[in-house]
Enzyme design. Structure first.
Site, PDB file in Angstrom:
ATOM      1  N   HIS A 136     -76.885 -19.160  38.791  1.00 28.62           N
ATOM      2  CA  HIS A 136     -77.005 -18.116  38.067  1.00 28.62           C
ATOM      3  C   HIS A 136     -75.599 -17.835  36.985  1.00 28.62           C
ATOM      4  CE1 HIS A 136     -72.698 -16.752  40.091  1.00 28.62           C
ATOM      5  NE2 HIS A 136     -73.349 -18.240  41.620  1.00 28.62           N
TER       6      HIS A 136
ATOM      7  N   HIS B  84     -66.145 -18.306  32.448  1.00 28.95           N
ATOM      8  CA  HIS B  84     -67.698 -17.917  32.770  1.00 28.95           C
ATOM      9  C   HIS B  84     -68.465 -17.204  31.458  1.00 28.95           C
ATOM     10  CE1 HIS B  84     -67.218 -15.606  36.524  1.00 28.95           C
ATOM     11  NE2 HIS B  84     -67.433 -14.474  35.545  1.00 28.95           N
TER      12      HIS B  84
ATOM     13  N   HIS C  26     -72.075 -13.707  30.687  1.00 25.27           N
ATOM     14  CA  HIS C  26     -73.209 -13.249  31.011  1.00 25.27           C
ATOM     15  C   HIS C  26     -73.988 -12.568  29.869  1.00 25.27           C
ATOM     16  CE1 HIS C  26     -71.570 -12.586  35.492  1.00 25.27           C
ATOM     17  NE2 HIS C  26     -70.063 -12.852  34.434  1.00 25.27           N
TER      18      HIS C  26
ATOM     19  N   GLU D 150     -71.761  -7.775  30.398  1.00 28.04           N
ATOM     20  CA  GLU D 150     -71.268  -6.493  31.839  1.00 28.04           C
ATOM     21  C   GLU D 150     -70.280  -5.127  31.652  1.00 28.04           C
ATOM     22  OE1 GLU D 150     -70.006  -9.008  34.881  1.00 28.04           O
ATOM     23  OE2 GLU D 150     -71.832  -8.512  35.622  1.00 28.04           O
TER      24      GLU D 150
ATOM     25  N   HIS E  43     -65.654 -14.008  31.199  1.00 27.57           N
ATOM     26  CA  HIS E  43     -64.766 -13.468  31.462  1.00 27.57           C
ATOM     27  C   HIS E  43     -63.945 -14.863  32.258  1.00 27.57           C
ATOM     28  CE1 HIS E  43     -67.296 -10.334  33.638  1.00 27.57           C
ATOM     29  NE2 HIS E  43     -66.823  -9.817  32.453  1.00 27.57           N
TER      30      HIS E  43
ATOM     31  N   THR F 153     -67.839  -9.087  39.986  1.00 27.89           N
ATOM     32  CA  THR F 153     -69.283  -8.525  40.001  1.00 27.89           C
ATOM     33  C   THR F 153     -70.189  -9.547  40.419  1.00 27.89           C
ATOM     34  OG1 THR F 153     -69.536  -9.753  37.590  1.00 27.89           O
ATOM     35  CG2 THR F 153     -68.583  -7.564  37.057  1.00 27.89           C
ATOM     36  N   THR F 154     -70.170  -9.979  41.039  1.00 29.94           N
ATOM     37  CA  THR F 154     -71.602 -10.833  41.462  1.00 29.94           C
ATOM     38  C   THR F 154     -70.890 -11.044  43.449  1.00 29.94           C
ATOM     39  OG1 THR F 154     -70.156 -13.269  41.246  1.00 29.94           O
ATOM     40  CG2 THR F 154     -71.375 -13.003  39.528  1.00 29.94           C
TER      41      THR F 154
END
Ligand SMILES: *[C@@H]1O[C@H](CO)[C@@H](O)[C@H](O)[C@H]1NC(C)=O
Ligand SMILES: *[C@@H]1O[C@H](CO)[C@@H](O)[C@H](O)[C@H]1NC(C)=O
Length: 315
Positions: free
Chosen positions: A81, A106, A108, A119, A132, A213-214
Site C-alpha cells: 500500500h 513512507h 502518500h 494527506e 512521513h 492515517t492507515t
C-alpha cells in the site's frame, strides 16, 4: 463499480491485508474492522485559520544521527500500500516531550491524472504528495510495535511535496523504485543524510495530536507538519505515481499503487499549534529596560501582539 476502476487495492477478499481507499470497502468502511478509525483524534486534517493557534514554545526539532554514512544501508520495501524505507535505530529527534527514535519513512501520493495526493491539506488545498518519517517514544517503549497504540507512543514528521525543480536527495530513494515495483519486493539503499529530505526551514510547522492515517488508526501520533513544502520535479512525481503495484509480481491482474492517501478528518473543538505567526509583520518595538521585543502582526485587518524576551531572538 465505475467509480473505483482506476483505484488500486480493491480486492479485499483476496488480499485481506491490502489497504483500500475507495469503493465499497474504502476508507469509510475501515471503522467496521478497525474501530479506532471511526474514533477520536483522527488524522489527517485540514489546516485552516480558525483552528490555528500560535505557540511561542514550539522550538525547532533537533535531528541526531540523521546523517547516515553511505557504508550503512536502509531497506526499501513495497508493502502493498506504500513504499517504505526502514531507518536506523541510531537516528532520533529531540525537543519533543520525549526522545523519539526513527523507525521508517513512507510516502502518500495521487495518480498521474490528479497529482493531489498529500494527506494533510492547507486551507482545503492538497499538495502533490507527502512524506512521513515515523518515530517512536524510545524513552518509554522498547520498540515501535509496543509504542504504536500508546497515547504518547509516536511522533511523525510530515513533509508536503510540490512540483518544482529536480530534487537529488529524493532521487536517492526514487531511483530504486524499479526494484520494488511489486508487493513484498525489497532493495538496499545506501545511507545518506535524511535531513536533506526535510525543508530548509525547520522552525515553521504545525503541531497537533492525531492518529495513524492507515488502519488501525491508533490515536497515538504527535504530528509535526512542516509549513514549507519541498520541491520534486514533475518527472520524479510521475515516477512515484506510476512505478509501483499493490500486487505481487506474478499476479495476472496487477493493481497500480495510486491514491494511497486518506481524506481529511473531522477536527472539532481541537486546536493546531503553530510555531509561526500567520499574517504580515506590521511593526516591532524593542523595550531596552525589560529586554523584550514586541511585534504587531496584521491579519485580515486585525492586529495581534506578541512579546519575546530578546534572549530568544536570533536574528
Ligand atoms: C488517467 O487517465 C487516462 C485517460 O483518461 C485513463 O485511461 C487512466 O486509467 C487514468 N489513470 C489513472 C491512474 O487514473
Ligand atoms: C554527513 O557526513 C559526511 C561523511 O559521512 C560528511 O562528509 C558531510 O559533511 C556530513 N553532512 C553534514 C550536513 O553534516
Amino acid at each position: 463499480d465505475p467509480n473505483s476502476t482506476c483505484h488500486a487495492c480493491l480486492r479485499l477478499d483476496k488480499y485481506v491485508f491490502l489497504l483500500i481507499y475507495t469503493g465499497p470497502d474504502g476508507e469509510k468502511a475501515w471503522p467496521k474492522k478497525y474501530p479506532f478509525c471511526g474514533g477520536v483524534f483522527q488524522s489527517p486534517i485540514d489546516f485552516h485559520k480558525d483552528i490555528l493557534q500560535y505557540d511561542s514554545n514550539l522550538l525547532p526539532l533537533e535531528f541526531i544521527g540523521y546523517n547516515v554514512s553511505s557504508t550503512d544501508q536502509f531497506t526499501l520495501i513495497n508493502n502493498g500500500h506504500s513504499v517504505k524505507m526502514y531507518l536506523l535505530p541510531s537516528m532520533y529527534i529531540r525537543n519533543l516531550p520525549f526522545e523519539y527514535t526513527a523507525s521508517q519513512l513512507h510516502l502518500h501520493w495521487g495518480n498521474r491524472n490528479k497529482s493531489e495526493g498529500s494527506e494533510h491539506t492547507v486551507s482545503g488545498k492538497h499538495f502533490a504528495a507527502e512524506l512521513h518519517i515515523v518515530h517512536y517514544n524510545s524513552e518509554k517503549y522498547p520498540d515501535v510495535t509496543a509504542a504504536m497504540d500508546k497515547a504518547d507512543g509516536l511522533a511523525v514528521l510530515a513533509i508536503l511535496l510540490e512540483i518544482g525543480s529536480f530534487n537529488p536527495s529524493y532521487e536517492k530513494i526514487f531511483r530504486h523504485f524499479r526494484n520494488v515495483k511489486y508487493k513484498d519486493q525489497m532493495v538496499r539503499v545506501p545511507g545518506f543524510n535524511i535531513r536533506e529530505l526535510l525543508p530548509d526551514r525547520l522552525d515553521e510547522y504545525y503541531r497537533y495530536e492525531g492518529s495513524l492515517t492507515t488502519p488501525p488508526c491508533y490515536p497515538s501520533v504527535l504530528w509535526t507538519v512542516f509549513r514549507h513544502p519541498v520541491k520534486i520535479s514533475h518527472e520524479q512525481l510521475l515516477a512515484l505515481e506510476t512505478a509501483m503495484y499493490c500486487t505481487e509480481s506474478d499476479d495476472p491482474e496487477p493493481l497500480e499503487m495510486v491514491n494511497n492517501f486518506r481524506n481529511v478528518q473531522e477536527f472539532h473543538e481541537r486546536l493546531v499549534f503553530i510555531s509561526f505567526r500567520e499574517g504580515e509583520l506590521y511593526e516591532c518595538f524593542y523595550a531596552k529596560k525589560q529586554c523584550t521585543v514586541t511585534c504587531i502582526f496584521k491579519r485580515k485587518s486585525r492586529l495581534y501582539k506578541n512579546d519575546w524576551p530578546s534572549s530568544k531572538l536570533s536574528n
